[in-house]
Design an enzyme around this catalytic site. Structure first.
Site: not given
Ligand code: NAD
Length: 434
Positions: A11, A149-150, A205, A250, A261
């Protein structure tokens, strides 16, 4: 505007790149030093079509920077986006440790007025918690907004450049104006920016993901029934999808939903319901159906070999939880591999890009192949788990020559059963009649 992104994952990196591309100055921060080091060299730690070019271009033009210092990120930005992980806790609820710890640090580091925006998927009431923590520590005024985020992995960049909708939850007029201005370039085609209260934004969400998960579990449950009663889910799916109230998207049967997710968000919503003395029967069923579905291919394989799987050799095509991503979090392939290994099966696995993530988990217990055909040498059966394009029209003659037994268990219904049978394959799909 000067922005920072805290948590540079799927994200954070995508959103950071998009904001930089529309002319903002963006600092992406992450605690993972290796990730930041790689990003500074222009190396993208995740697979996401088009992202590398956009990150490199904006970094070269000086609009996109990377750091491991939260203080640098906070002190050089006015708007701070939290894109931190909210994984599943042991009890199924969302673990807010990362989000709340960072909120505390932001409060300490703030050197002026800030807007903190949560893009992480967080339970209802989290914006209030963030506000309480940051305001307690900061000497300066801080506003908080919820902006879920979607994006979908695999098409994350396109989703962020042209979002279906932007959801902004805030009680601050100023925060709403800032966010509207930031997102305006992405909704030129008229897609809505929906401004609502924080709690509704947070719930939106979870509602979206739970609904999507429900569609998948619904079609999977029907697929299993179709199989028993001699109906074909593919026809049934088309028959219902033509009704616009139901829709085409879907609704594909398969081996269950995975990813970072849907599984955790359904579980977290169950926990929120329970914490509010509600009995989330529908959500629990969605989750249970999904857990069972991850095992359908292995069960079919076991019954084909009369429960004598020990010593068999099986190929798996596709490890990521869906095509166009290297993400294997909660991927059904992991559950299948674990079960096959426990039954004494030798697993030969191939995926176009997700091998290293699965290797890190199973090591030498699984044999990995860069070529899909190499994985087929001498196997008793092939399990197609992820519908990567390269699996759709393979060279069946070559496959048959390589396999010991020409048995295909197609977990995504990508092949024509009749065609395969004519070529001499034994074919099993999901929900496709008897
Ligand atoms: P991710 O694991 O890919 O990325 C998270 C990042 O945060 C990692 O790089 C990690 O090293 C970093 N991190 C962890 N602790 C930290 C800290 N204390 N300080 C700084 N950085 C830190 O996660 P993501 O998939 O990007 O998801 C993030 C959020 O968005 C979640 O809540 C998820 O549910 C939501 N989300 C994800 C998606 C998706 O498709 N991946 C879609 C919509 C929403």
């Amino acid at each position: 505007m000067n922005l920072s992104i805290i948590g540079t994952g799927y994200v954070g990196l995508v959103q950071g790149a998009c904001f930089a591309d529309t002319g903002n100055r963006v600092i992406c921060m992450d605690i993972d030093e290796r990730k930041i080091k790689a990003l500074k060299k222009g190396i993208i730690p995740i697979y996401e079509p088009g992202l590398e070019e956009m990150v490199q271009k904006n970094a070269q033009e000086g609009r996109l920077e990377f750091t491991t210092s939260l203080k640098i990120a906070v002190q050089n930005s006015d708007v701070i986006f939290l894109c931190l992980p909210t994984p599943q806790s042991e009890d199924g609820s969302a673990d807010l440790t990362h989000v709340l710890e960072v909120a505390d640090e932001i409060g300490k580091d703030a050197n002026g007025e800030k807007l903190v925006v949560s893009k992480s998927t967080v339970p209802v009431g989290t914006a209030d918690k963030i506000r309480g923590i940051v305001r307690k520590k900061s000497k300066y005024p801080v506003e908080v907004a919820s902006n879920p985020e979607f994006l979908k992995e695999g098409t994350a960049l396109q989703d962020s450049l042209k979002p279906d909708r932007i959801v902004i939850g805030s009680r601050s007029k100023k925060a709403i104006e800032i966010l509207k201005e930031l997102y305006e370039p992405f909704v030129r085609t008229g897609n809505p920016i929906l401004v609502m209260d924080e709690r509704s934004a947070e719930m939106t969400k979870y509602a979206a993901n739970a609904f999507l998960a429900m569609k998948i579990s619904f079609v999977n449950e029907l697929a299993n029934l179709c199989e028993q009663v001699g109906a074909d889910i593919d026809w049934v799916r088309r028959g219902i999808a033509a009704d616009p109230r139901i829709g085409k998207l879907f609704l594909f049967p398969g081996v269950g939903y995975g990813g970072s997710c849907l599984p955790k968000d359904v579980k977290a919503l169950i926990k929120t319901s329970e914490a509010n003395d509600r009995d989330p029967r529908l959500l629990r069923a969605v989750d249970e159906v999904n857990e069972n579905q991850k095992m359908v291919l292995v069960s079919k394989l076991a019954s084909r070999f009369r429960n004598r799987l020990r010593g068999k050799v099986v190929a798996i095509w596709g490890l990521s939880f869906k095509p166009q991503t290297d993400d294997v979090r909660e991927a059904p392939s992991l559950v299948m591999i674990e079960s096959l290994l426990q039954s004494g099966v030798t697993v030969r696995a191939h995926d176009p890009i997700a091998i290293s993530a699965v290797k890190a988990r199973f090591g030498k217990r699984v044999q990995f192949f860069e070529s899909s055909y190499d994985a087929l040498k001498g196997v008793d059966a092939l399990l197609v788990v992820t519908e990567w394009n390269e699996f759709r029209r393979p060279d069946f003659t070559r496959m048959k020559r390589l396999m010991k037994h020409p048995i295909i268990l197609d977990g995504r219904n990508i092949y024509d059963p009749k065609e395969l049978k004519e070529m001499g394959f034994e074919y099993y799909g999901v929900g496709r009649g008897r």
